[in-house]
Design a protein around this motif. Structure first.
Motif: not given
Length: 263
Positions: A14-17, A22-23, A57-60, A70-71
């Motif tokens: 959530r923090q990365w999004r 990014v919605p 992670a790739d999209h962000l 994250l992993l």
């Protein structure tokens, strides 16, 4: 995967999004899952697969070091290694790095790690470090601290206010991208260096197309335009965090000075 791991992963995701603005619906669509499932991942009600962690992670556009985090938070082993630059596995990387640096001569170029510590440099960097006190040149050599220190390059940069603002903006963007607390501490250290009045510099800048570094050297004013190069598609944390900054002359006088500097 334990309940604690699910909650930890969800908080990080959530923090990365949110930092990427990014919605939830957009990220869910990119990951080919429902918005409801993504919401469950963020709240810890569902556990992600390794593939899902890497896809999100790739999209962000999460840096490799933070992808490993994250992993780990999701209960998986890290995917990306972190090799010593001096190790055998990095022979080709070191070779490529030195070719790039050598090819830039007679113009200065240097390689730095994620925290702006010097990794390597070409001979032309002497234009920046000459006459600097020895205690400023010891390892680890942080190029940003040296560039703003009044005893280092900061005492020779004519448009120090502009360059200082430029460096702060770059570092602030890097902090937003990585979330690295060490970079946050570095920014605080840099802001403690003396700040000149920038009014006159701002007026000089009105017709420029980029921020140039204007440097005093041997009773001359040199002008540099910098470019940054990174490795494409890295699969190692060390490689992902390497960058090369090259300083090209912004006028003929600077080019001639640099050509005379190297034998």
């Amino acid at each position: 995967m334990t309940d604690r791991q699910r909650y930890l992963f969800g908080d990080l995701l959530r923090q990365w999004r949110m930092s990427r603005r990014v919605p939830q619906l957009e990220l869910a669509s990119a990951a080919d899952v429902s918005a409801r499932h993504l919401s469950f991942l963020e709240t810890g009600r569902s556990a992600p697969s390794r593939t899902m962690v890497l896809k999100l992670a790739d999209h962000l556009d999460v840096p490799l070091r933070e992808r490993n985090q994250l992993l780990l938070a999701a209960g998986f082993a890290p995917t990306y290694g972190e090799s010593s630059l001096e190790g055998e596995r990095m022979t080709m990387v070191r070779s490529a790095l030195r070719q790039v640096l050598a090819a830039t001569e007679p113009y200065p170029a240097l390689a730095v790690d994620r925290h702006w510590n010097l990794v390597d440099a070409n001979a032309a960097v002497a234009a920046f470090t000459r006459d600097a006190p020895e205690d400023l040149l010891v390892s680890p050599f942080n190029v940003l601290k040296f560039s703003l220190d009044p005893r280092g390059l900061g005492g020779r940069i004519i448009n120090l206010g502009q360059w200082r603002t430029h460096l702060f903006e770059r570092l602030d963007r890097q902090i937003r991208v990585t979330g690295d607390p060490q970079l946050t501490s570095l920014l605080a250290e840099l802001k403690a260096f003396p700040a000149p009045d920038t009014d006159e510099e701002d007026a000089q800048m009105s017709g420029d197309v980029a921020v140039y570094m204007r440097l005093r050297a041997d009773d001359q004013e040199l002008s540099f335009l910098s470019t940054v190069t990174t490795f494409g598609t890295p699969l190692d944390v060390t490689v992902d965090e390497l960058s090369v900054e090259s300083f090209y002359p912004a006028d003929d006088k600077t080019a001639e000075y640099l050509r005379r500097l190297l034998p």
